[in-house]
Design a protein around this motif. Sequence first.
Motif, PDB file in Angstrom:
ATOM      1  N   PHE A   8       0.639  -1.028   0.168  1.00 46.44           N
ATOM      2  CA  PHE A   8      -0.118   0.214  -0.381  1.00 46.44           C
ATOM      3  C   PHE A   8       0.738   0.905   0.022  1.00 46.44           C
ATOM      4  O   PHE A   8       1.594   1.257   1.127  1.00 46.44           O
ATOM      5  N   GLY A   9       0.930   1.790  -0.820  1.00 45.20           N
ATOM      6  CA  GLY A   9       1.596   2.928  -0.961  1.00 45.20           C
ATOM      7  C   GLY A   9       0.760   4.434  -0.237  1.00 45.20           C
ATOM      8  O   GLY A   9       0.298   4.054   0.519  1.00 45.20           O
ATOM      9  N   GLY A  10       1.459   5.643  -0.272  1.00 47.40           N
ATOM     10  CA  GLY A  10       1.683   7.013   0.731  1.00 47.40           C
ATOM     11  C   GLY A  10      -0.277   7.209   0.519  1.00 47.40           C
ATOM     12  O   GLY A  10      -0.370   7.153   1.475  1.00 47.40           O
ATOM     13  N   THR A  11      -0.177   7.819  -0.123  1.00 50.84           N
ATOM     14  CA  THR A  11      -2.386   7.720  -0.420  1.00 50.84           C
ATOM     15  C   THR A  11      -3.379   6.919   0.049  1.00 50.84           C
ATOM     16  O   THR A  11      -3.643   6.918   0.589  1.00 50.84           O
ATOM     17  N   SER A  12      -2.677   5.432   0.079  1.00 51.57           N
ATOM     18  CA  SER A  12      -3.100   4.254   0.394  1.00 51.57           C
ATOM     19  C   SER A  12      -3.206   5.210   2.199  1.00 51.57           C
ATOM     20  O   SER A  12      -4.500   3.763   2.184  1.00 51.57           O
ATOM     21  N   VAL A  13      -2.353   4.987   2.151  1.00 50.64           N
ATOM     22  CA  VAL A  13      -2.476   5.414   3.876  1.00 50.64           C
ATOM     23  C   VAL A  13      -2.491   6.293   4.590  1.00 50.64           C
ATOM     24  O   VAL A  13      -1.521   6.782   5.530  1.00 50.64           O
ATOM     25  N   GLY A  14      -2.721   7.191   3.501  1.00 50.53           N
ATOM     26  CA  GLY A  14      -2.284   8.758   3.930  1.00 50.53           C
ATOM     27  C   GLY A  14      -3.483   9.739   5.480  1.00 50.53           C
ATOM     28  O   GLY A  14      -3.146  10.480   5.445  1.00 50.53           O
ATOM     29  N   SER A  15      -4.261   8.416   5.737  1.00 49.11           N
ATOM     30  CA  SER A  15      -5.046   8.912   7.016  1.00 49.11           C
ATOM     31  C   SER A  15      -5.645   8.133   7.735  1.00 49.11           C
ATOM     32  O   SER A  15      -5.580   6.584   7.301  1.00 49.11           O
ATOM     33  N   ILE A  16      -6.181   8.293   8.429  1.00 51.90           N
ATOM     34  CA  ILE A  16      -6.452   6.883   9.750  1.00 51.90           C
ATOM     35  C   ILE A  16      -7.723   6.467   9.202  1.00 51.90           C
ATOM     36  O   ILE A  16      -7.310   4.926   9.246  1.00 51.90           O
ATOM     37  N   LYS A  17      -8.612   7.223   8.669  1.00 51.49           N
ATOM     38  CA  LYS A  17      -9.763   7.034   7.728  1.00 51.49           C
ATOM     39  C   LYS A  17      -9.140   5.865   6.468  1.00 51.49           C
ATOM     40  O   LYS A  17      -9.801   4.599   5.980  1.00 51.49           O
ATOM     41  N   ARG A  18      -8.672   6.256   6.024  1.00 52.54           N
ATOM     42  CA  ARG A  18      -7.640   5.427   4.839  1.00 52.54           C
ATOM     43  C   ARG A  18      -6.986   4.106   5.465  1.00 52.54           C
ATOM     44  O   ARG A  18      -6.790   3.111   4.647  1.00 52.54           O
ATOM     45  N   ILE A  19      -6.319   4.306   6.281  1.00 59.67           N
ATOM     46  CA  ILE A  19      -6.377   3.111   7.044  1.00 59.67           C
ATOM     47  C   ILE A  19      -6.400   1.466   7.077  1.00 59.67           C
ATOM     48  O   ILE A  19      -6.567   0.950   7.616  1.00 59.67           O
ATOM     49  N   LEU A  20      -7.689   2.429   7.879  1.00 59.97           N
ATOM     50  CA  LEU A  20      -8.961   1.495   7.960  1.00 59.97           C
ATOM     51  C   LEU A  20      -9.265   0.693   6.803  1.00 59.97           C
ATOM     52  O   LEU A  20      -9.814  -0.079   6.897  1.00 59.97           O
ATOM     53  N   HIS A  21     -10.148   1.446   5.779  1.00 55.58           N
ATOM     54  CA  HIS A  21     -10.258   1.208   4.353  1.00 55.58           C
ATOM     55  C   HIS A  21      -9.323  -0.283   3.787  1.00 55.58           C
ATOM     56  O   HIS A  21      -9.065  -1.055   3.321  1.00 55.58           O
ATOM     57  N   ALA A  22      -7.378  -0.178   4.186  1.00 52.21           N
ATOM     58  CA  ALA A  22      -6.302  -0.825   3.315  1.00 52.21           C
ATOM     59  C   ALA A  22      -6.888  -1.661   4.436  1.00 52.21           C
ATOM     60  O   ALA A  22      -6.936  -3.117   3.758  1.00 52.21           O
ATOM     61  N   ALA A  23      -6.978  -1.412   5.218  1.00 49.77           N
ATOM     62  CA  ALA A  23      -7.632  -2.395   6.286  1.00 49.77           C
ATOM     63  C   ALA A  23      -8.904  -3.890   5.995  1.00 49.77           C
ATOM     64  O   ALA A  23      -8.050  -4.900   5.772  1.00 49.77           O
ATOM     65  N   LYS A  24      -9.344  -2.997   5.455  1.00 49.10           N
ATOM     66  CA  LYS A  24     -10.639  -3.812   5.278  1.00 49.10           C
ATOM     67  C   LYS A  24     -10.138  -5.010   4.185  1.00 49.10           C
ATOM     68  O   LYS A  24     -10.432  -5.782   3.764  1.00 49.10           O
ATOM     69  N   ILE A  25      -9.861  -4.600   2.626  1.00 46.51           N
ATOM     70  CA  ILE A  25      -9.106  -5.072   1.463  1.00 46.51           C
ATOM     71  C   ILE A  25      -8.023  -6.213   2.393  1.00 46.51           C
ATOM     72  O   ILE A  25      -8.905  -6.941   1.593  1.00 46.51           O
ATOM     73  N   ILE A  26      -7.320  -5.488   3.279  1.00 47.03           N
ATOM     74  CA  ILE A  26      -6.136  -7.250   3.619  1.00 47.03           C
ATOM     75  C   ILE A  26      -7.423  -8.360   4.431  1.00 47.03           C
ATOM     76  O   ILE A  26      -6.833  -9.132   4.252  1.00 47.03           O
ATOM     77  N   LYS A  27      -8.204  -7.549   5.027  1.00 49.58           N
ATOM     78  CA  LYS A  27      -9.141  -8.941   5.893  1.00 49.58           C
ATOM     79  C   LYS A  27      -9.459  -9.394   4.814  1.00 49.58           C
ATOM     80  O   LYS A  27      -9.762 -10.931   4.274  1.00 49.58           O
ATOM     81  N   LYS A  28     -10.369  -8.905   3.343  1.00 49.57           N
ATOM     82  CA  LYS A  28     -11.188  -9.787   2.731  1.00 49.57           C
ATOM     83  C   LYS A  28     -10.424 -10.774   2.265  1.00 49.57           C
ATOM     84  O   LYS A  28     -10.135 -11.751   2.103  1.00 49.57           O
ATOM     85  N   GLU A  29      -9.177 -10.368   1.571  1.00 48.40           N
ATOM     86  CA  GLU A  29      -8.022 -11.440   1.282  1.00 48.40           C
ATOM     87  C   GLU A  29      -7.555 -12.272   1.901  1.00 48.40           C
ATOM     88  O   GLU A  29      -7.360 -13.085   1.805  1.00 48.40           O
ATOM     89  N   HIS A  30      -7.878 -12.448   3.012  1.00 44.50           N
ATOM     90  CA  HIS A  30      -6.994 -13.296   4.279  1.00 44.50           C
ATOM     91  C   HIS A  30      -8.439 -14.319   4.344  1.00 44.50           C
ATOM     92  O   HIS A  30      -8.677 -14.953   4.347  1.00 44.50           O
TER      93      HIS A  30
END
Length: 403
Positions: A8-30
């Motif tokens: 995940f690049g800088g914009t994709s983890v650029g705020s807490i909201k985005r970090i939560l969003h990235a975490a959801k993508i990761i959870k889905k893959e898991h």
Amino acid sequence: MAKKVLKFGGTSVGSIKRILHAAKIIKKEHDNGNKLIVVVSAMAGTTNNLIEHSKGISKKFNKRELDVLLTSGEQVTSALIAGALNDLGVKSKSWLNWQIPIITEGEHSNARIIHMNIKNINDYISSGGIAVVPGFQGVSKSGDITSIGRGGSDATAVAIAKIFQTDSCEIYTDVDGVYSSDPNKIPLAKKIDKISYEEMLELSSLGAKVMQSSAVQSAMMGDIPIQVKSTFTEREGTEIINQDNIDYTKAVTGVAYSKDDAKITLLGVEDKPGVAADVFEPLSRNQINVDMVIQNISTDGKKTDITFTTKRQDSKNAISLIETNKKIKYEKMYMNDKVSKISIVGAGMVATPGITFKMFRSLADANINLLAISTSEIKISVIIDEKFTIDAVKKLHKTFKLD
Ligand code: ADP
Ligand code: ASP
Ligand code: MG
């Protein structure tokens, strides 16, 4: 079930909201049963801010300490992603590079990954956990923290894919793939479904920062396919793969541009053997790379003109090296750093005659003057006045039917 690297690049983890969003993508893959190693960049803007802090102390900030400073941004996002996954009820843990360790060699700020210990992380992901690793960081054999070049989280992701022999290497970013040009600057640019390592390497070294060029180079050397996709939409991304798996229907795949070159011209240089060597040798000894070179044919056999380009940041140094070089005599020297480099890239060029002419004609029709030219098998670059950059990229899109 697959073993995957998700970066995940800088914009994709650029705020807490985005970090939560990235975490959801990761959870889905898991949840889909995959074993995951997640690589994260620092929050967008963080690394630049840290550089500014160091400059506030000194322009010659200690290089070892600079790497300790710059890589701190990735420590923050690793912990936040692992924490967010824990909060979603998923087992996850972050590792800093020295804890793995990811061993690098080479100078600070520009080190290369040479080795990684895989046992602990492999055990962890096999037990159902998600490993989170900061991109961009390494540790030298002597135990110093290093960084692997700007945009280096891409290279961390590729190195992990290679050493852990994962089934895929997925680069999540703020655009939904690799486009024929930067889609944020050239709205008519088109997404590329499949691109070869060679073409991607040219595009990224010529200015397309969507993938870091040394990451593409190591993917090419290790034949590691890469998928570039969006964190924010579910659209299909771009596959960066071996050329043999691509059918070329077009001669030109993309148009890259960069504004980090400068053009230096020496007028009235003595025309005798060894002059070019005398000009360029001191530059190379001082680590100044020369990109394009044009030497005019002298009409009288006595005097000639030499034009060359360097990185903009090196141009002042290049000029002073020439000025103090007693070996060369010239009448006048001037520098133009209001230039940009426009390049067309395409593996299909090899089999299509007339591309060079078509590019030059197209720019001439738009009244754009070419200040220097260089070509290789799969790219043609020209230097033009900086103010025509976007016009030239758009015009070339039309000419080569990329829009
Ligand atoms: P990340 O932080 O995810 O690593 P980067 O900012 O390094 O993202 O790279 C993504 C950016 O690259 C895009 O926002 C886009 O503006 C830029 N870019 C430049 N050239 C291209 C291209 N040819 N295709 C796609 N994006 C490009
Ligand atoms: N944070 C680093 C940079 O901004 C590495 C990366 O984002 O890939 O260059
Ligand atoms: Mg990047």
